[in-house]
Enzyme design. Structure first.
Site, PDB file in Angstrom:
ATOM      1  N   GLY A 163       0.825  -1.207   0.000  1.00 37.23           N
ATOM      2  CA  GLY A 163       0.000   0.000   0.000  1.00 37.23           C
ATOM      3  C   GLY A 163       0.853   1.248   0.000  1.00 37.23           C
ATOM      4  N   SER A 218      -1.864  -4.454  -5.754  1.00 40.92           N
ATOM      5  CA  SER A 218      -1.973  -5.745  -6.449  1.00 40.92           C
ATOM      6  C   SER A 218      -2.260  -6.847  -5.438  1.00 40.92           C
ATOM      7  CB  SER A 218      -0.668  -6.069  -7.172  1.00 40.92           C
ATOM      8  OG  SER A 218      -0.339  -5.044  -8.054  1.00 40.92           O
ATOM      9  N   GLU A 231      12.948  -3.636  -4.177  1.00 45.13           N
ATOM     10  CA  GLU A 231      11.873  -3.760  -5.158  1.00 45.13           C
ATOM     11  C   GLU A 231      12.399  -3.616  -6.580  1.00 45.13           C
ATOM     12  OE1 GLU A 231       8.434  -1.311  -4.403  1.00 45.13           O
ATOM     13  OE2 GLU A 231       7.438  -1.973  -6.230  1.00 45.13           O
TER      14      GLU A 231
HETATM   15  C1  LIG Z   1       1.368  -3.617 -12.798  1.00 49.60           C
HETATM   16  C2  LIG Z   1       1.412  -2.630 -11.693  1.00 49.60           C
HETATM   17  C3  LIG Z   1       1.350  -3.057 -10.390  1.00 49.60           C
HETATM   18  C4  LIG Z   1       1.385  -2.129  -9.346  1.00 49.60           C
HETATM   19  N1  LIG Z   1       1.267  -2.577  -8.055  1.00 49.60           N
HETATM   20  C5  LIG Z   1       1.274  -1.682  -7.050  1.00 49.60           C
HETATM   21  C6  LIG Z   1       1.099  -2.128  -5.714  1.00 49.60           C
HETATM   22  O1  LIG Z   1       0.933  -3.314  -5.465  1.00 49.60           O
HETATM   23  N2  LIG Z   1       1.112  -1.209  -4.739  1.00 49.60           N
HETATM   24  C7  LIG Z   1       1.297   0.120  -4.983  1.00 49.60           C
HETATM   25  O2  LIG Z   1       1.340   0.892  -4.051  1.00 49.60           O
HETATM   26  N3  LIG Z   1       1.434   0.586  -6.239  1.00 49.60           N
HETATM   27  C8  LIG Z   1       1.417  -0.296  -7.273  1.00 49.60           C
HETATM   28  N4  LIG Z   1       1.554   0.150  -8.571  1.00 49.60           N
HETATM   29  C9  LIG Z   1       1.603   1.589  -8.812  1.00 49.60           C
HETATM   30  C10 LIG Z   1       2.931   2.105  -9.285  1.00 49.60           C
HETATM   31  O3  LIG Z   1       3.840   2.204  -8.252  1.00 49.60           O
HETATM   32  C11 LIG Z   1       2.638   3.455  -9.968  1.00 49.60           C
HETATM   33  O4  LIG Z   1       1.952   3.163 -11.156  1.00 49.60           O
HETATM   34  C12 LIG Z   1       3.867   4.251 -10.278  1.00 49.60           C
HETATM   35  O5  LIG Z   1       4.497   4.672  -9.108  1.00 49.60           O
HETATM   36  C13 LIG Z   1       3.541   5.465 -11.167  1.00 49.60           C
HETATM   37  O6  LIG Z   1       2.485   6.209 -10.658  1.00 49.60           O
HETATM   38  P1  LIG Z   1       1.239   6.586 -11.601  1.00 49.60           P
HETATM   39  O7  LIG Z   1       0.778   5.348 -12.258  1.00 49.60           O
HETATM   40  O8  LIG Z   1       0.280   7.327 -10.748  1.00 49.60           O
HETATM   41  O9  LIG Z   1       1.794   7.510 -12.728  1.00 49.60           O
HETATM   42  P2  LIG Z   1       2.123   9.072 -12.641  1.00 49.60           P
HETATM   43  O10 LIG Z   1       2.995   9.354 -11.490  1.00 49.60           O
HETATM   44  O11 LIG Z   1       0.857   9.858 -12.749  1.00 49.60           O
HETATM   45  O12 LIG Z   1       2.956   9.264 -13.944  1.00 49.60           O
HETATM   46  C14 LIG Z   1       2.379   9.284 -15.269  1.00 49.60           C
HETATM   47  C15 LIG Z   1       3.519   9.545 -16.256  1.00 49.60           C
HETATM   48  O13 LIG Z   1       4.158  10.780 -15.935  1.00 49.60           O
HETATM   49  C16 LIG Z   1       5.541  10.565 -15.680  1.00 49.60           C
HETATM   50  N5  LIG Z   1       5.968  11.415 -14.587  1.00 49.60           N
HETATM   51  C17 LIG Z   1       5.423  11.574 -13.366  1.00 49.60           C
HETATM   52  N6  LIG Z   1       6.146  12.414 -12.629  1.00 49.60           N
HETATM   53  C18 LIG Z   1       7.204  12.779 -13.367  1.00 49.60           C
HETATM   54  C19 LIG Z   1       8.323  13.615 -13.157  1.00 49.60           C
HETATM   55  N7  LIG Z   1       8.529  14.248 -12.035  1.00 49.60           N
HETATM   56  N8  LIG Z   1       9.209  13.723 -14.153  1.00 49.60           N
HETATM   57  C20 LIG Z   1       9.047  13.079 -15.320  1.00 49.60           C
HETATM   58  N9  LIG Z   1       8.005  12.275 -15.587  1.00 49.60           N
HETATM   59  C21 LIG Z   1       7.094  12.135 -14.621  1.00 49.60           C
HETATM   60  C22 LIG Z   1       5.665   9.106 -15.294  1.00 49.60           C
HETATM   61  O14 LIG Z   1       6.939   8.607 -15.520  1.00 49.60           O
HETATM   62  C23 LIG Z   1       4.622   8.483 -16.188  1.00 49.60           C
HETATM   63  O15 LIG Z   1       5.187   8.309 -17.463  1.00 49.60           O
HETATM   64  C24 LIG Z   1       1.494  -0.757  -9.626  1.00 49.60           C
HETATM   65  C25 LIG Z   1       1.581  -0.324 -10.949  1.00 49.60           C
HETATM   66  C26 LIG Z   1       1.526  -1.235 -11.974  1.00 49.60           C
HETATM   67  C27 LIG Z   1       1.578  -0.720 -13.387  1.00 49.60           C
END
Ligand SMILES: Cc1cc2nc3c(=O)[nH]c(=O)nc-3n(C[C@H](O)[C@H](O)[C@H](O)COP(=O)(O)OP(=O)(O)OC[C@H]3O[C@@H](n4cnc5c(N)ncnc54)[C@H](O)[C@@H]3O)c2cc1C
Length: 715
Positions: free
Chosen positions: A90, A124, A207
């Site tokens: 989480g 997940s 991780e």
């Molecule tokens: C298959 C899968 C399993 C997951 N499992 C878990 C889980 O079990 N527990 C959990 O807590 N999370 C989980 N996650 C979440 C994961 O950690 C997040 O998806 C990840 O941290 C990115 O956050 P976001 O998806 O909100 O994208 P965002 O942060 O909104 O980013 C969207 C895009 O903008 C870019 N971006 C964002 N900020 C910047 C910046 N400062 N500079 C340049 N580019 C930027 C990113 O690189 C990305 O391309 C999972 C994700 C996936 C895909």
């Protein structure tokens, strides 16, 4: 990685394979991270369903072990190791993705409990887990990184609600997990309240630095290597062997990098930089495996099918997640870029090599810079040659009793890298390797006499009594116009041999040429050249060995030039300003630096493995993989370096061209990257998945039985 099977997890637990690295009294086996690497990679290799225990085994258990109280350790670690307790993660929230420190979930102290309220997303397998790791805010603070704390939360507690979020394939593994005033005993706090940011960033090294960042699409590659899923269409040409060979070279390199991360963890480090490099390179590789699989066997993805088609469908729809989860590629590049642009960028030199490197840097740095605008490619011997002779570098790796300076091939590699790093060209390495061959054959060696090494095919040998006669032509021989002697590979009736040929002997002619960097690459023509039979200084084995050694030292030079190109680009972005601030402060620019650093790191690891083979006098397939990786990095790094330095970089007034001209020239001078990649791809398919894997993890140095040595050439 997505397969969640509690019964399989229990089975592994009964065999003691969960929590391997933890102490025995806490349910573990007291093993190291390298052993854990072996277990995890074997599971992933066959696509075992590992999701149930993955999070707890990989990161929550180690986090509790590092920071948890003895009571917390006692309460959870044995139950995780038994497969009774499973965790979800989480961390993310809808307002906090890449910006993890922005979490809003609150944990408020209430006597000897905390009350947690907030919403975690993308958790997940929360619906199948017994517990959640939760990152929550326990205090204020001026910076958002302050006041964070880590908790273990029982998911059966009142106030927990789990809402499924189907993914794009309609599968359920994602959830939103809602905590409404959930009571958590104080003893379930991990470490200190408020120290959560420091703790969680260390956890992220676990991780990010695992082999699962490399192998999630491996079952597809395995089937291509086995040819088991042979093409449906018999006219289909099958996999592109050169592409396959490049993937195998990358796999071997990434596994070596994962091994290095595991070793670092065993020494108590949290190798965040290396883990970030591995995740970026590994997840890019995973995606390219799927792309290769799309075309390799002429088969279409089918989500309903078992076998290759089903795996391909799964690889395609889960692919985008690989470069997001655990920190997106952009976030990782930002971390890498920041470290590379810091005052003291991280560097991984082999122990002992650093001293010699420092000495060489000081000596070469004292020479005048090569004339501006001209590579240091002389029509006469350069100042670097004179220095090398004076300081004995031309005899490094050659026994002192035979006239050399002593030292090892590894030491000679430091010489090769330093010359390249400083943009110096001289036949130092060819002279030293030839010295090794001459010394082994009991012949005189004089390090002040420049020697060329001509190990291409094209010369034939006939024996006439006490003499041998050589005929043939060898194009693009390095340094022939300035050398006095050459070691020439010649094909005789009994196979290839090495012959010492004085370049002033009758019948020898040298036509001067140059490579892109202006370094001598000359045509050597031998017409009825007669030398004493005693000039044969090596048989087939020495010839192959020399070919491999020369290729690997050439790649070491490429690594030196890669370092020089990245250093030039780094210096430029730290000093040049645009829009009122240094270029380095722009993220797009810092990402260029990070990408270069990642490609250089991979090439270095691959070339290091290659060096280990030549040190053992068996240049084989790791040497081939190293050559492929060096050549690949030469292309990507030179391109990115020029993009980074802008117009100034494509002039003779800026130093960048000294390294990039060499990179463009040198990448094509190693036996030909495409042909090496095809050979590696062919050998890997001949060896099949099991044989290739055994070679990747260094259980064997054999790969397929089709070619005795990859450095052996048919005449
Ligand atoms: C298959 C899968 C399993 C997951 N499992 C878990 C889980 O079990 N527990 C959990 O807590 N999370 C989980 N996650 C979440 C994961 O950690 C997040 O998806 C990840 O941290 C990115 O956050 P976001 O998806 O909100 O994208 P965002 O942060 O909104 O980013 C969207 C895009 O903008 C870019 N971006 C964002 N900020 C910047 C910046 N400062 N500079 C340049 N580019 C930027 C990113 O690189 C990305 O391309 C999972 C994700 C996936 C895909």
């Amino acid at each position: 990685m997505r397969g969640h099977d509690a019964a399989f997890t229990k089975l592994l637990a009964r065999r003691g394979l969960i929590g391997l690295t933890w102490p025995e009294p806490l349910g573990g086996s007291d093993a190291g991270n390298v052993e854990r690497l072996v277990v995890t990679e074997e599971l992933l290799r066959v696509g075992a369903p590992v999701a149930a225990h993955w999070i707890a085994d990989r990161q929550i258990g180690p986090a509790i072990l590092r920071y948890g109280s003895p009571e917390l350790q006692q309460e959870f670690l044995p139950r995780i190791a038994a497969g009774d307790v499973t965790f979800c993660l989480g961390m993310s929230e809808s307002e906090s993705g890449s910006d993890l420190a922005a979490v809003r979930t609150k944990a408020v102290r209430d006597e000897d409990t905390f009350r947690i309220t907030g919403r975690k997303i993308w958790t997940s397998h929360a619906h199948r887990s017994t517990h959640a790791y939760v990152l929550a805010r326990t205090g204020g603070g001026e910076r958002k990184h302050e006041g964070l704390s880590e908790f273990v939360v029982d998911l059966s507690s009142p106030g927990v609600e789990i809402r499924p979020i189907p993914d794009l394939a309609g599968e359920h593994h994602f959830n939103e997990t809602i905590f409404d005033d959930v009571v958590v005993p104080e003893r379930h706090l991990i470490g200190e309240a408020g120290n959560g940011w420091r703790q969680v960033t260390e956890q992220l090294a676990f991780e990010r630095g695992g082999i699962e960042r490399v192998l999630s699409s491996y079952p597809l590659l395995a089937r291509i290597l086995d040819g088991g899923a042979a093409s449906v269409d018999e006219n289909d040409p099958g996999p592109d062997l050169a592409e396959l060979g490049r993937l195998v070279a990358r796999l071997s390199t990434l596994r070596a990098m994962a091994h290095a991360v595991a070793v670092a963890m065993d020494t108590g480090e949290a190798p965040t930089h290396r883990a970030a490099l591995l995740k970026h390179l590994g997840t890019t590789f995973e995606g390219e495996v799927v792309e290769h699989a799309r075309h390799a066997l002429g088969r279409s993805p089918d989500p309903a099918a078992a076998g290759f088609e089903g795996l391909l469908a799964s690889g395609l729809v889960t692919g985008p997640g690989a470069t997001l989860r655990g920190g997106t590629t952009e976030v990782l590049l930002t971390i890498i870029g920041r470290q590379e642009l810091s005052a003291k960028p991280p560097r991984d030199d082999a122990a002992g090599a650093e001293d010699l490197r420092g000495l060489m840097d000081a000596a070469l740095g004292s020479l005048e810079r090569p004339e501006v605008g001209r590579p240091d490619a002389p029509a006469k011997m350069s100042a670097a040659w004179d220095m090398a002779v004076e300081l004995g570098w031309t005899g490094v790796g050659v026994d002192e009793s035979a006239g050399g300076s002593g030292g090892s091939i590894r030491d000679l590699s430091v010489v090769a890298a330093a010359l390249a790093r400083h943009g110096r060209s001289a036949p130092v390495v060819t002279t030293a390797v030839a010295g090794g061959v001459l010394a082994a054959a009991g012949q005189d060696f004089d390090g002040s006499v420049p020697v060329a090494v001509a190990v291409g095919t094209g010369v034939r040998l006939e024996t006439r009594g006490e003499t041998v006669v050589l005929n043939g032509r060898l194009p693009r021989v390095p340094w022939a116009q300035l050398a006095q002697v050459a070691l020439v590979r010649a094909a005789g009736p009994g196979g290839a041999v090495l012959v010492r040929v004085p370049l002033d002997a009758p019948g020898v002619s040298v036509t001067a040429g140059a490579n892109l960097a202006g370094e001598p690459r000359d045509t050597l023509e031998l017409v009825d050249v007669s030398v004493p039979a005693a000039s044969i200084v090596g048989g087939r084995q020495e010839t192959e060995g020399l070919r491999g050694l020369v290729a690997v030292l050439h790649c070491v030079g490429i690594v030196g030039a890669l370092e020089a190109a990245t250093a030039s680009a780094r210096e430029h972005v730290l000093t040049r300003e645009q829009f009122g601030k240094p270029l380095a402060s722009f993220q797009a620019v810092a990402h260029h630096i990070a990408r270069m650093a990642a490609d250089v790191a991979a090439a270095k690891v691959a070339v290091d493995e290659a060096l280990a083979e030549v040190e053992a006098q068996r240049p084989g397939w790791k040497a081939v993989a190293g050559s492929i990786m060096a050549s690949r990095a030469a292309t990507t790094v030179a391109k990115t370096a020029h993009q980074t330095v802008g117009a100034m970089g494509i002039t003779q007034e800026h130093e960048l061209h000294i390294s990039t001209l060499r990179l463009w020239a040198w990448r094509d001078e190693i036996a030909g990257e495409r042909s090496l990649a095809e050979r590696l791809g062919g050998a890997a398919t001949a060896a099949g998945e099991a044989g290739t894997w055994a070679w990747v993890v260094q259980e064997t140095d054999e790969l397929g039985a089709t070619v005795a040595s990859p450095w052996e050439e048919e005449q």
